[in-house]
Every structure is written in structure tokens, then in C-alpha cells.
Write an enzyme that holds these catalytic residues in place. Sequence first.
Site, PDB file in Angstrom:
ATOM      1  N   ARG A  60      37.944  34.456  61.516  1.00 39.43           N
ATOM      2  CA  ARG A  60      39.421  34.456  61.483  1.00 39.43           C
ATOM      3  C   ARG A  60      40.031  35.112  62.720  1.00 39.43           C
ATOM      4  O   ARG A  60      41.150  34.816  63.108  1.00 39.43           O
ATOM      5  CB  ARG A  60      39.929  35.109  60.193  1.00 39.43           C
ATOM      6  CG  ARG A  60      39.432  34.362  58.952  1.00 39.43           C
ATOM      7  CD  ARG A  60      40.279  34.636  57.728  1.00 39.43           C
ATOM      8  NE  ARG A  60      39.540  34.323  56.515  1.00 39.43           N
ATOM      9  CZ  ARG A  60      39.372  33.099  56.015  1.00 39.43           C
ATOM     10  NH1 ARG A  60      39.916  32.060  56.601  1.00 39.43           N
ATOM     11  NH2 ARG A  60      38.678  32.915  54.906  1.00 39.43           N
ATOM     12  N   GLY A 108      30.511  37.299  52.192  1.00 37.97           N
ATOM     13  CA  GLY A 108      30.695  38.399  51.249  1.00 37.97           C
ATOM     14  C   GLY A 108      30.971  37.849  49.860  1.00 37.97           C
ATOM     15  O   GLY A 108      30.510  38.395  48.849  1.00 37.97           O
ATOM     16  N   ARG A 155      32.795  29.160  43.787  1.00 38.06           N
ATOM     17  CA  ARG A 155      32.712  29.242  42.313  1.00 38.06           C
ATOM     18  C   ARG A 155      32.094  27.970  41.727  1.00 38.06           C
ATOM     19  O   ARG A 155      31.253  28.013  40.831  1.00 38.06           O
ATOM     20  CB  ARG A 155      34.108  29.457  41.714  1.00 38.06           C
ATOM     21  CG  ARG A 155      34.548  30.936  41.773  1.00 38.06           C
ATOM     22  CD  ARG A 155      35.667  31.164  42.702  1.00 38.06           C
ATOM     23  NE  ARG A 155      36.155  32.545  42.681  1.00 38.06           N
ATOM     24  CZ  ARG A 155      36.253  33.294  43.782  1.00 38.06           C
ATOM     25  NH1 ARG A 155      35.865  32.814  44.957  1.00 38.06           N
ATOM     26  NH2 ARG A 155      36.753  34.512  43.718  1.00 38.06           N
ATOM     27  N   SER A 198      40.395  43.420  44.392  1.00 38.45           N
ATOM     28  CA  SER A 198      39.403  42.538  45.015  1.00 38.45           C
ATOM     29  C   SER A 198      38.999  41.423  44.057  1.00 38.45           C
ATOM     30  O   SER A 198      38.417  41.672  42.995  1.00 38.45           O
ATOM     31  CB  SER A 198      38.160  43.343  45.415  1.00 38.45           C
ATOM     32  OG  SER A 198      37.091  42.466  45.695  1.00 38.45           O
ATOM     33  N   LYS A 253      37.428  27.515  50.431  1.00 39.60           N
ATOM     34  CA  LYS A 253      36.154  28.237  50.467  1.00 39.60           C
ATOM     35  C   LYS A 253      35.907  28.995  49.159  1.00 39.60           C
ATOM     36  O   LYS A 253      34.799  28.983  48.626  1.00 39.60           O
ATOM     37  CB  LYS A 253      36.167  29.214  51.662  1.00 39.60           C
ATOM     38  CG  LYS A 253      34.873  29.947  51.885  1.00 39.60           C
ATOM     39  CD  LYS A 253      34.681  30.281  53.348  1.00 39.60           C
ATOM     40  CE  LYS A 253      35.385  31.539  53.795  1.00 39.60           C
ATOM     41  NZ  LYS A 253      34.751  32.767  53.282  1.00 39.60           N
ATOM     42  N   SER A 254      36.942  29.623  48.636  1.00 44.20           N
ATOM     43  CA  SER A 254      36.766  30.403  47.396  1.00 44.20           C
ATOM     44  C   SER A 254      36.388  29.482  46.239  1.00 44.20           C
ATOM     45  O   SER A 254      35.463  29.767  45.470  1.00 44.20           O
ATOM     46  CB  SER A 254      38.063  31.135  47.045  1.00 44.20           C
ATOM     47  OG  SER A 254      38.326  32.124  47.994  1.00 44.20           O
ATOM     48  N   ASP A 292      43.537  37.300  53.736  1.00 38.23           N
ATOM     49  CA  ASP A 292      42.797  36.610  54.806  1.00 38.23           C
ATOM     50  C   ASP A 292      43.722  36.089  55.904  1.00 38.23           C
ATOM     51  O   ASP A 292      43.260  35.687  56.974  1.00 38.23           O
ATOM     52  CB  ASP A 292      41.989  35.446  54.225  1.00 38.23           C
ATOM     53  CG  ASP A 292      40.827  35.947  53.367  1.00 38.23           C
ATOM     54  OD1 ASP A 292      40.438  37.128  53.516  1.00 38.23           O
ATOM     55  OD2 ASP A 292      40.316  35.165  52.546  1.00 38.23           O
ATOM     56  N   GLN A 348      36.769  39.331  44.709  1.00 38.51           N
ATOM     57  CA  GLN A 348      35.311  39.210  44.746  1.00 38.51           C
ATOM     58  C   GLN A 348      34.678  40.094  43.689  1.00 38.51           C
ATOM     59  O   GLN A 348      33.754  39.683  42.989  1.00 38.51           O
ATOM     60  CB  GLN A 348      34.783  39.597  46.133  1.00 38.51           C
ATOM     61  CG  GLN A 348      35.147  38.589  47.196  1.00 38.51           C
ATOM     62  CD  GLN A 348      34.561  38.939  48.557  1.00 38.51           C
ATOM     63  OE1 GLN A 348      33.965  39.991  48.733  1.00 38.51           O
ATOM     64  NE2 GLN A 348      34.753  38.056  49.512  1.00 38.51           N
TER      65      GLN A 348
HETATM   66  C1  S3P Z   1      37.682  36.060  48.237  1.00 42.17           C
HETATM   67  C2  S3P Z   1      38.411  37.196  48.021  1.00 42.17           C
HETATM   68  C3  S3P Z   1      38.912  38.046  49.108  1.00 42.17           C
HETATM   69  C4  S3P Z   1      38.929  37.315  50.433  1.00 42.17           C
HETATM   70  C5  S3P Z   1      37.669  36.549  50.680  1.00 42.17           C
HETATM   71  C6  S3P Z   1      37.420  35.537  49.582  1.00 42.17           C
HETATM   72  C7  S3P Z   1      37.154  35.327  47.071  1.00 42.17           C
HETATM   73  O1  S3P Z   1      38.084  39.177  49.227  1.00 42.17           O
HETATM   74  O2  S3P Z   1      39.166  38.211  51.495  1.00 42.17           O
HETATM   75  O3  S3P Z   1      37.735  35.860  51.917  1.00 42.17           O
HETATM   76  O4  S3P Z   1      36.733  34.167  47.229  1.00 42.17           O
HETATM   77  O5  S3P Z   1      37.166  35.893  45.977  1.00 42.17           O
HETATM   78  P1  S3P Z   1      38.367  40.496  48.324  1.00 42.17           P
HETATM   79  O6  S3P Z   1      38.579  39.982  46.992  1.00 42.17           O
HETATM   80  O7  S3P Z   1      37.181  41.379  48.378  1.00 42.17           O
HETATM   81  O8  S3P Z   1      39.569  41.120  48.955  1.00 42.17           O
END
Ligand code: S3P
Length: 442
Positions: free
Chosen positions: A399, A98, A31, A171, A26-27, A324, A173
Site C-alpha cells: 500500500r 497477516g 474467508r 481488529s 482480499k478480505s 488500509d 483479524q
Molecule cells: C483485515 C483486517 C484489517 C486490515 C487487513 C485485513 C481482514 O486488519 O488492515 O488488511 O481481512 O480482517 P486488522 O483487523 O488487524 O486491523
Amino acid sequence: MLYRPQMAIVSPCTRFGGVVHPPGDKSISHRVGILGSISSGITTVRNFLHSGDCVNLLRSMEALGARTHYSRDGILHIHGTGGRVMEPVGQLDLGNSGTALRLMSGFLSGYEGTFELTGDESLRSRPMTRIQEPLTRMGARIELLGSDGCAPVRVTGGRLKGIHYELPVASAQVKSCIMLAALHAEGTVTVVEPMPTRDHTEKVFRELEIPVRENGTTIEVDGFGPAGPALASRDWIIPGDISSAAFPIVGAAGQRRSSLTVKGVGLNPRRTALLDVLKRMGARIRISTRSGKDQGEAHGDIKVSGARLKGTEIGGDEIPALIDELPILAVAAAVAEGETVISDASELRVKETDRISAMVANLQAVGIDVEERDDGMIIQGGLPSGDKPVRVRSYGDHRIAMSMAIMALYTSFPLHVYDISCVETSYPSFWEDIRKLGADVD
Ligand code: S3P
């Protein structure tokens, strides 16, 4: 509209296993989806995660001018804009993601125009001041239109400058949000992390020949100025998501008669702490990394043979590398012998739901002895007996729903897991996959 059941009844299962191919990461999909959309020409993506979160991301990229379609063989084609972005009509709705909302806020900060980003109720309750502060320092105007520093986020982009920013929370993100904004900055953007977090943005940048310097927990990106980078299209293969694979892995790890092979999964060292913890708990896990990295990302297969698990301590630097996976690790702890302490994980309280209180409530409903802590929980492993069904809820969090479905494999009674449509956000084939592995799901 197609009716989908909102509740699953999952029954105990003492032999769980076979072969599973987890869905795309997913991450990485986020990107690649963003940067493919501003490349010139056609970017193709194999194993792009086709789930709620990523579909919302692609829809938003389309509203900004990209075109996307899937070919018959399931490969995503993104017709990029060549660096331009159109002002969309109305808000960009990122649903439950998010990652999409935070990354896109950074990405759009470098473009002239005003963009409003929003999401579902869960996403509109998650903290956004963490991106407002660095983006404002870079020169963007970021208004948080929700209450208490939450989305909708209104981004008025423009000329950005380089900054040196020490992240107050670990983080990926927030780091990635700043790195995406950095593409349009004049000067260098330096981000310092308190602990290493997932580095997919760094790896995707490198693959796209965007220079990134990494020195321990310091990451530097030289901005391309207001014009932004000229990115060429390319072909991507996304590895399977270890965060999705975590559910079947824990389903097999604690049952002596179970045996599971996970094929084609991402093994980025900043994502695999789950495997280290499970090994510490006594799990029998063999990892075979395939030779060569695909697009900078390690990947391979994982073999799990069931064993009796024992409790452990989880905390410190390990947390960002399994953030996660903590709900499903709480399940592993519940079926293990002895005590497990999870600490330093207060970030769990601001995920899709408050994952600490959700897991504590659900494990208690099942009859597990769990103590809630501000930054984690203490779980006394050991399953109660009985045959009466127990009801648990997802709290709208994918989750939590999947963790409780896996919990049901270990109990002596069926679990009724309520509010399961959220599973679509990250693992649409979850129910089908666990059924194939032997779970009895009604
Ligand atoms: C993610 C980073 C994590 C993770 C999220 C995906 C990402 O969040 O919990 O499911 O893709 O960068 P944080 O970086 O805010 O902890």
C-alpha cells in the site's frame, strides 16, 4: 524466473481516468478460501483475488487437504475436504498475509494436531499475542516461536470451550480468528469489539448458514463442538476490493480534469469511510449501489470527478473503516489545501510496515510538510515545485508503493518508486490499470 523491474518511474499526469474494475476483495477472498476448503463438494468462486496473499492462503489449504484449480474462464474451484484437515508436512507459509496467518491460527485451533504457521520477514515482525490470548483461553495451545511475541506460530489444537472476550484492539483479524475457532467450541463464544470493524466473517458465516448473533459491537457464535460444522459447497461472487480501488479513486479525486468510474466494487458500510472522508475534503463522488446484495455484501459503482480538495480531520470510530486506506488518504491530504490531522491510528505501526513512519518519510522526501505523531500525522497540503526526480521506497509494503505511485500523478517531477514487487500481494494488475487510466509509468 521471470525478471520483473523493482523500480517504477511515474511521471506527473493532470488528466487521469476512465473505467476500472478493481480486483476481488482480499478480505472476503480469505474467508471464502478457508471455509470453501472444508465444505463438502466443489465451491466455485468468481473474481477470487489472484494475488500473492491469496495464493499463499490456497497453498496452505492444499497442504491441509483441499484441492484447488482455476477453470479457463478464471473461476476458482475448491474441492473441499468435508470438514477434515490433514496434518501438513512442514510449516504453512502465509507469505505477507497477516489476515491468513491470524485467521488460520484460529481456524486450526479446533483441529486435533500440531500446525506451524509462518510468513515473510514483515509478517514475522507483526504482533501475535493478540491471537494467543483468546485462543489459549478457549483451550488451544499457542506457542509464539519468533522473538517478542511474533510468528512462527505453533498451534496445537484440541477441545475448545466458549469464552466471553473483549477485544483490546479494534481488529477484524482477531475477531475473525476467534470466530473461526468458535466453530469447533463447545458452548458459545462472545466477542465484544471496542469499535465496529469489517464484518465479512459474519456475512460469510450467514451465507453458509452458520448462525451468528450481532448486537451492536457484540458478536456471538454457538460452537458445533469438536466435529465442527457440516458446510455445503456453494458458488460465490467476490465484489471488487474498495481498498484497491482507493488508489485510482484518489488519483482522480484531486485533479480538476479527471473523471473515473469504478465498476463492481464492494460497498460494505464498514469499508467505505474513505469515500466519506474524501467527500468531506470536497471530492465529487457519486455512488450507485446495485439492487440486491450479492451474498450479503453491498456492491455497485463509484463515479469520481476531479475537484480541488481541502484538509480534514480523520480519527475515532472512523479509523477501523478506513485503516488500509490511510496511506493513500495521506496522499490526498498532501495534495489538498490546508491541514489534515490523522489521529487514533497507532495500529498503522503494526501493519506490513510501520505505515506512519513510512508515509511521513516518503511525503517529506517529496517536499511535503508532515509532522509524525505516535498515533498518526499532521499534513500541511501543498505541493512543492521543481522538475528533478525524487526517490521514494515502499518499505516492502504494497500500500505504500501504490500510494507513492499515485502521489507521482500530482507532483511536477517524476517519482522513482523503489521495491515495488510487493504490489503483487494485493493488486497484481495495478500498473496495467493505472497505465490504462493515463498514468505514465516506466
Ligand atoms: C483485515 C483486517 C484489517 C486490515 C487487513 C485485513 C481482514 O486488519 O488492515 O488488511 O481481512 O480482517 P486488522 O483487523 O488487524 O486491523
